[in-house]
Design an enzyme around this catalytic site. Structure first.
Site, short mmCIF file in Angstrom:
data_model
loop_
_atom_site.label_atom_id
_atom_site.label_comp_id
_atom_site.label_asym_id
_atom_site.label_seq_id
_atom_site.Cartn_x
_atom_site.Cartn_y
_atom_site.Cartn_z
N SER A 97 0.82 -1.20 0.00
CA SER A 97 0.00 0.00 0.00
C SER A 97 0.87 1.26 0.00
O SER A 97 1.66 1.47 -0.92
CB SER A 97 -0.95 -0.03 1.19
OG SER A 97 -1.98 0.91 1.05
N ASP A 226 -9.80 -5.39 -4.30
CA ASP A 226 -9.22 -4.41 -3.38
C ASP A 226 -10.09 -3.16 -3.39
O ASP A 226 -10.19 -2.47 -4.41
CB ASP A 226 -7.79 -4.08 -3.83
CG ASP A 226 -7.02 -3.24 -2.83
OD1 ASP A 226 -7.63 -2.38 -2.18
OD2 ASP A 226 -5.79 -3.44 -2.70
N HIS A 255 -7.67 -5.76 0.26
CA HIS A 255 -6.45 -4.96 0.38
C HIS A 255 -5.49 -5.54 1.42
O HIS A 255 -4.27 -5.45 1.25
CB HIS A 255 -6.82 -3.52 0.77
CG HIS A 255 -5.67 -2.57 0.72
ND1 HIS A 255 -4.92 -2.36 -0.41
CD2 HIS A 255 -5.13 -1.76 1.68
CE1 HIS A 255 -3.98 -1.47 -0.16
NE2 HIS A 255 -4.08 -1.09 1.09
#
Length: 275
Positions: A97, A226, A255
């Protein structure tokens, strides 16, 4: 607690496990988490004979909370100072991320002289924000909503965020209250000002030029469900820029797949590292 002090006087906390003589793997966490989110991966890879390192980004976790310099450039420079302080060579960079943005900007600013491979997991590059040049991105209203939720009631917002983050709002999802509580705890360890600044850093930083400098084997791994970093404007765009990148898509994955698909992810990352 192990820390380094950066050139601007900020103390960065890090964990360093496994044999000091082994090839190092450095993990960079997502927002608003800490190095702790990588604990299972660190144990797994240390048991496989690797040296594993993970740090708390400035203003997150146990690192210093700073008023200024919560930017992607500074995050990348902190990473560079940690790598240099520990004299890591042939390091494998793994970023999830926001951590994927941090790793990418590190390559853009500091090159790959100390790098063996890169893995971008659910990562924010090339650009999350919707612009004329990036029509597949998310509108600024999305990030303004994250800012407002974090500022108004950070504790409740972090609890609520775990639901889409881990795909717990999908039919048949097995909800782990332990994972939710850990996410909340890690988020609440950080500083509000730095976390607010970090929203701009991960959403508005343009990584196209950084990705163009990649010249090491690269894994781009993403879930196609996601809900935080949609795959279209991220992974599917990244592999068009990074030459010879390997794309691995987890069908139906969320995610937070490093935790929800932990065993599968560990095995796939190990395969990439050892191939």
């Amino acid at each position: 607690m192990a820390t380094i002090t950066t050139r601007d006087g900020t103390r960065i906390f890090y964990k360093d496990w496994g044999s000091r003589n082994a090839q190092p793997i450095l993990f960079s966490h997502g927002w608003p988490l800490t190095a702790d989110v990588w604990d299972a991966q660190m144990v797994f890879f240390a048991n496989k004979g690797y040296r594993v390192i993970a740090h708390d980004r400035r203003s997150h976790g146990r690192s210093d909370q700073v008023w200024d310099s919560n930017t992607m450039d500074r995050y990348a420079d902190d990473l560079a100072e940690l790598i240099e302080a520990l004299d890591l060579r042939s390091v494998i960079l793994v970023g999830h991320s926001t951590g994927g943005g941090e790793v990418t900007r590190y390559v853009g600013r500091h090159g790959t002289g100390r790098v063996a491979k890169v893995a971008l997991i659910g990562a924010v590059p090339p650009l999350m924000l919707k612009t004329e040049a990036n029509p597949g991105g998310l509108p600024i209203d999305v990030f303004d909503g994250i800012r407002k939720g974090t500022y108004d009631n950070r504790s409740q917002f972090f609890r609520d965020l775990t639901i889409p983050f881990y795909g717990y709002n999908r039919e048949g999802a097995a909800i782990s209250e332990g994972i939710r509580e850990s996410f909340w705890l890690q988020g609440m360890m950080g500083g509000l000002k730095g976390q607010l600044d970090s929203i701009r850093a991960f959403s508005e930083s343009d990584f196209n030029a950084d990705l163009a400098k990649f010249d090491k084997p690269t894994l781009v791994l993403h879930g196609d469900d996601d809900q935080i970093v949609p795959i279209g404007a991220s992974a599917l765009s990244t592999v068009k820029i990074v030459k010879h990148a390997v794309l691995k898509v987890y069908e139906g994955a969320d995610h937070g797949l490093t935790q929800t698909y932990q065993d599968r992810f560990n095995a796939d990352l190990l395969e990439f590292i050892e191939t």
